[in-house]
Write a protein that holds these residues in place. Sequence first.
Motif, PDB file in Angstrom:
ATOM      1  N   MET A   1       0.036   6.287   7.036  1.00 14.62           N
ATOM      2  CA  MET A   1      -0.530   5.592   6.177  1.00 14.62           C
ATOM      3  C   MET A   1      -1.481   6.533   5.768  1.00 14.62           C
ATOM      4  SD  MET A   1      -1.162   3.104   4.488  1.00 14.62           S
ATOM      5  CE  MET A   1      -0.097   1.627   4.527  1.00 14.62           C
ATOM      6  N   HIS A   2      -1.952   7.338   7.015  1.00 22.57           N
ATOM      7  CA  HIS A   2      -3.360   8.691   6.363  1.00 22.57           C
ATOM      8  C   HIS A   2      -2.387   9.316   5.494  1.00 22.57           C
ATOM      9  CE1 HIS A   2      -4.537  12.745   7.107  1.00 22.57           C
ATOM     10  NE2 HIS A   2      -5.899  11.774   7.275  1.00 22.57           N
ATOM     11  N   PHE A   3      -1.620  10.518   5.888  1.00 17.93           N
ATOM     12  CA  PHE A   3      -0.823  11.467   5.256  1.00 17.93           C
ATOM     13  C   PHE A   3      -0.639  11.005   3.608  1.00 17.93           C
ATOM     14  CE2 PHE A   3       3.607  12.674   4.362  1.00 17.93           C
ATOM     15  CZ  PHE A   3       3.268  13.995   3.352  1.00 17.93           C
ATOM     16  N   TYR A   4       0.095   9.400   3.529  1.00 20.04           N
ATOM     17  CA  TYR A   4       1.125   8.613   2.451  1.00 20.04           C
ATOM     18  C   TYR A   4      -0.962   8.802   1.009  1.00 20.04           C
ATOM     19  CZ  TYR A   4       4.853   6.881   4.554  1.00 20.04           C
ATOM     20  OH  TYR A   4       6.048   7.100   5.761  1.00 20.04           O
ATOM     21  N   ARG A   5      -1.781   8.552   1.823  1.00 23.54           N
ATOM     22  CA  ARG A   5      -3.095   8.347   1.493  1.00 23.54           C
ATOM     23  C   ARG A   5      -3.857   9.313   1.270  1.00 23.54           C
ATOM     24  NH1 ARG A   5      -5.138   4.994   4.647  1.00 23.54           N
ATOM     25  NH2 ARG A   5      -6.404   6.446   5.746  1.00 23.54           N
ATOM     26  N   ARG A   6      -3.735  10.844   2.029  1.00 15.02           N
ATOM     27  CA  ARG A   6      -4.150  11.958   1.396  1.00 15.02           C
ATOM     28  C   ARG A   6      -2.676  12.158   0.228  1.00 15.02           C
ATOM     29  NH1 ARG A   6      -8.274  14.254   2.220  1.00 15.02           N
ATOM     30  NH2 ARG A   6      -8.214  12.875   3.974  1.00 15.02           N
ATOM     31  N   MET A   7      -2.339  12.424   0.524  1.00 17.58           N
ATOM     32  CA  MET A   7      -0.801  13.109  -0.814  1.00 17.58           C
ATOM     33  C   MET A   7      -1.521  12.177  -2.630  1.00 17.58           C
ATOM     34  SD  MET A   7       0.518  15.222   0.515  1.00 17.58           S
ATOM     35  CE  MET A   7       2.925  15.660  -0.757  1.00 17.58           C
ATOM     36  N   ALA A   8      -1.129  10.978  -2.457  1.00 13.01           N
ATOM     37  CA  ALA A   8      -2.072  10.487  -3.983  1.00 13.01           C
ATOM     38  C   ALA A   8      -3.351  10.455  -3.861  1.00 13.01           C
ATOM     39  CB  ALA A   8      -1.325   8.859  -3.415  1.00 13.01           C
ATOM     40  N   ARG A   9      -4.382  10.860  -2.853  1.00 13.47           N
ATOM     41  CA  ARG A   9      -5.293  11.186  -3.700  1.00 13.47           C
ATOM     42  C   ARG A   9      -5.724  12.346  -4.280  1.00 13.47           C
ATOM     43  NH1 ARG A   9      -9.391   7.966   0.445  1.00 13.47           N
ATOM     44  NH2 ARG A   9      -9.012   5.660  -0.031  1.00 13.47           N
ATOM     45  N   SER A  10      -5.091  13.415  -3.147  1.00  8.40           N
ATOM     46  CA  SER A  10      -4.643  14.699  -3.818  1.00  8.40           C
ATOM     47  C   SER A  10      -4.317  15.536  -4.933  1.00  8.40           C
ATOM     48  CB  SER A  10      -3.870  15.947  -2.326  1.00  8.40           C
ATOM     49  OG  SER A  10      -4.812  15.543  -1.370  1.00  8.40           O
ATOM     50  N   TYR A  11      -3.696  14.316  -5.143  1.00  6.65           N
ATOM     51  CA  TYR A  11      -2.475  14.670  -5.906  1.00  6.65           C
ATOM     52  C   TYR A  11      -2.846  13.661  -7.736  1.00  6.65           C
ATOM     53  CZ  TYR A  11       1.880  16.897  -5.971  1.00  6.65           C
ATOM     54  OH  TYR A  11       2.725  17.421  -4.570  1.00  6.65           O
ATOM     55  N   GLY A  12      -3.689  12.458  -7.571  1.00  4.45           N
ATOM     56  CA  GLY A  12      -4.644  12.450  -7.745  1.00  4.45           C
ATOM     57  C   GLY A  12      -6.321  12.904  -8.784  1.00  4.45           C
TER      58      GLY A  12
ATOM     59  N   LYS B   1       0.684  -1.165  -0.071  1.00  2.79           N
ATOM     60  CA  LYS B   1       0.307  -0.273  -0.198  1.00  2.79           C
ATOM     61  C   LYS B   1       0.810   1.144   0.052  1.00  2.79           C
ATOM     62  CE  LYS B   1      -3.680   0.831   2.453  1.00  2.79           C
ATOM     63  NZ  LYS B   1      -4.676   0.665   3.685  1.00  2.79           N
ATOM     64  N   ILE B   2       2.198   1.446   1.086  1.00  5.10           N
ATOM     65  CA  ILE B   2       2.404   2.349   0.871  1.00  5.10           C
ATOM     66  C   ILE B   2       3.591   2.583  -0.467  1.00  5.10           C
ATOM     67  CG2 ILE B   2       4.897   3.067   1.635  1.00  5.10           C
ATOM     68  CD1 ILE B   2       3.840   2.032   4.885  1.00  5.10           C
ATOM     69  N   SER B   3       3.816   1.805  -1.141  1.00  9.56           N
ATOM     70  CA  SER B   3       4.217   1.473  -2.229  1.00  9.56           C
ATOM     71  C   SER B   3       3.531   2.227  -3.007  1.00  9.56           C
ATOM     72  CB  SER B   3       5.395  -0.007  -2.663  1.00  9.56           C
ATOM     73  OG  SER B   3       6.184   0.094  -1.702  1.00  9.56           O
ATOM     74  N   CYS B   4       2.321   1.623  -3.259  1.00 14.80           N
ATOM     75  CA  CYS B   4       1.420   2.514  -4.184  1.00 14.80           C
ATOM     76  C   CYS B   4       1.053   3.528  -4.458  1.00 14.80           C
ATOM     77  CB  CYS B   4      -0.114   1.780  -3.966  1.00 14.80           C
ATOM     78  SG  CYS B   4       0.008   0.250  -4.652  1.00 14.80           S
ATOM     79  N   PHE B   5       0.914   4.492  -2.890  1.00 16.16           N
ATOM     80  CA  PHE B   5       0.769   5.474  -2.696  1.00 16.16           C
ATOM     81  C   PHE B   5       2.303   6.492  -2.966  1.00 16.16           C
ATOM     82  CE2 PHE B   5      -2.519   3.711   1.334  1.00 16.16           C
ATOM     83  CZ  PHE B   5      -3.202   4.281   0.188  1.00 16.16           C
ATOM     84  N   PHE B   6       3.329   5.474  -2.629  1.00 15.64           N
ATOM     85  CA  PHE B   6       4.294   7.089  -3.057  1.00 15.64           C
ATOM     86  C   PHE B   6       4.773   7.095  -4.518  1.00 15.64           C
ATOM     87  CE2 PHE B   6       9.175   5.787  -3.923  1.00 15.64           C
ATOM     88  CZ  PHE B   6       9.423   7.542  -3.501  1.00 15.64           C
ATOM     89  N   VAL B   7       4.731   5.179  -5.567  1.00 14.09           N
ATOM     90  CA  VAL B   7       4.898   6.085  -6.443  1.00 14.09           C
ATOM     91  C   VAL B   7       3.984   6.840  -7.298  1.00 14.09           C
ATOM     92  CG1 VAL B   7       4.595   4.370  -8.812  1.00 14.09           C
ATOM     93  CG2 VAL B   7       5.723   3.701  -6.581  1.00 14.09           C
ATOM     94  N   THR B   8       2.311   6.591  -6.850  1.00 19.10           N
ATOM     95  CA  THR B   8       1.411   7.744  -7.740  1.00 19.10           C
ATOM     96  C   THR B   8       1.683   9.075  -7.559  1.00 19.10           C
ATOM     97  OG1 THR B   8      -0.314   5.909  -6.915  1.00 19.10           O
ATOM     98  CG2 THR B   8      -1.101   8.295  -6.982  1.00 19.10           C
ATOM     99  N   SER B   9       2.190   9.429  -5.724  1.00 22.25           N
ATOM    100  CA  SER B   9       3.026  10.082  -5.604  1.00 22.25           C
ATOM    101  C   SER B   9       3.588  11.171  -6.444  1.00 22.25           C
ATOM    102  CB  SER B   9       2.341  10.505  -4.289  1.00 22.25           C
ATOM    103  OG  SER B   9       2.121  10.295  -2.787  1.00 22.25           O
ATOM    104  N   LEU B  10       4.840   9.773  -6.415  1.00 17.87           N
ATOM    105  CA  LEU B  10       6.165  10.032  -7.136  1.00 17.87           C
ATOM    106  C   LEU B  10       5.590  10.740  -8.738  1.00 17.87           C
ATOM    107  CD1 LEU B  10       9.800  10.393  -7.271  1.00 17.87           C
ATOM    108  CD2 LEU B  10       8.908   8.388  -7.785  1.00 17.87           C
ATOM    109  N   LEU B  11       5.323  10.497  -9.272  1.00 21.49           N
ATOM    110  CA  LEU B  11       4.973  10.753 -10.377  1.00 21.49           C
ATOM    111  C   LEU B  11       3.898  11.648 -11.614  1.00 21.49           C
ATOM    112  CD1 LEU B  11       3.930   6.869 -12.113  1.00 21.49           C
ATOM    113  CD2 LEU B  11       5.974   7.954 -12.050  1.00 21.49           C
ATOM    114  N   LEU B  12       2.878  12.390 -10.489  1.00 17.45           N
ATOM    115  CA  LEU B  12       2.144  12.975 -10.230  1.00 17.45           C
ATOM    116  C   LEU B  12       2.964  13.773  -9.852  1.00 17.45           C
ATOM    117  CD1 LEU B  12      -1.620  11.571  -9.524  1.00 17.45           C
ATOM    118  CD2 LEU B  12      -0.332  11.685 -11.546  1.00 17.45           C
TER     119      LEU B  12
END
Length: 341
Positions: free
Chosen positions: A315-326, A11-22
Amino acid sequence: MSRWKLFRVVKISCFFVTSLLLSRLVERPVVLCFHRIRKSSGSLLDQRIGVTDPDSFRKVINYLRILGYSFVSLENLNNSINTSKLKRVAVITFDDGYKDMYQNAFPILKSLNIPFSLFLTTSTVESEKLLWLHKLYIAIDRLSLAKRFDILKKYEFWGKTDDDLFNIMSRIIDSNVINIMEKKSLASEIAYAAGLDEDEERLLAEELYLTKTELREMQKHGLSIEVHGHEHLPLGNLNKAETEEEIKNSVLHSRKELNVVPKYYSIPFGINNKYFDDIVKNVELNGIVTGEQRLVKEFENIYRLPRICMQPDNMHFYRRMARSYGKVFLEKMHLVKSDHH
């Protein structure tokens, strides 16, 4: 590795990669809000306030650095918003003013030369008394369940379990039925029942709150002191005169006792009232930060600046960053409606 740990890593890896790319495609600042920086004791005080482990704090900093963020002051961010030149920058903020911020967060920030802001509850600095809110949490944690609810039922709050107690605390803070004087009286009544005397309260306050010396040292290394109220009063319970007194007292105390001219205000409990904005502007504060959990957008209202408030689990922070960037990316591609205006 257990299935649960493996699932968490994925999960963390998915959130991180999403945030990193976007994050490379959309420049968006982020403002973070922390409270206590320490290992949680599991106490009601820690649960209610919010605690970040020092290792987790460092991981958040490293995470943002890997995403390509640089760290700036709140004033720097404000200037970029006013000129509509958003960059990938992060602002680190703290609320309240706990000593563990100095003990555990400051060494990390100092070593990395990161500026940071403290929204200070001004009455707590070198206080010999606990803030009414903290007294309530600390004292009630010492009572048996039966004794707790025996007192609380007099205020029309009913419950039987520890989970009930946590929810009741939220209702007490948010309640418009109980005014602020009654809330302070409740804290004193529970403190008396718990045997919390003046001597112990003084020691607890000394352990919990920052000193002027500690604040001055941090100011030499990137700290900006802002205001979070004088007594951390819930604004929803206050009339116009009380709101004005709470805000003005925090500003005057900062100027008189700390030789600081604050520029920003953080809303206690994230809830304001209809008098709040005008009073903040009348005392010539430049902006207000909230607890709205998102990235900073273009044309942001500096009197409604969002912050992502940290929880014990990153985890809340990682998820929030990924969703916000999405969401921002989809807006940029015109796939969803933008909320810029």
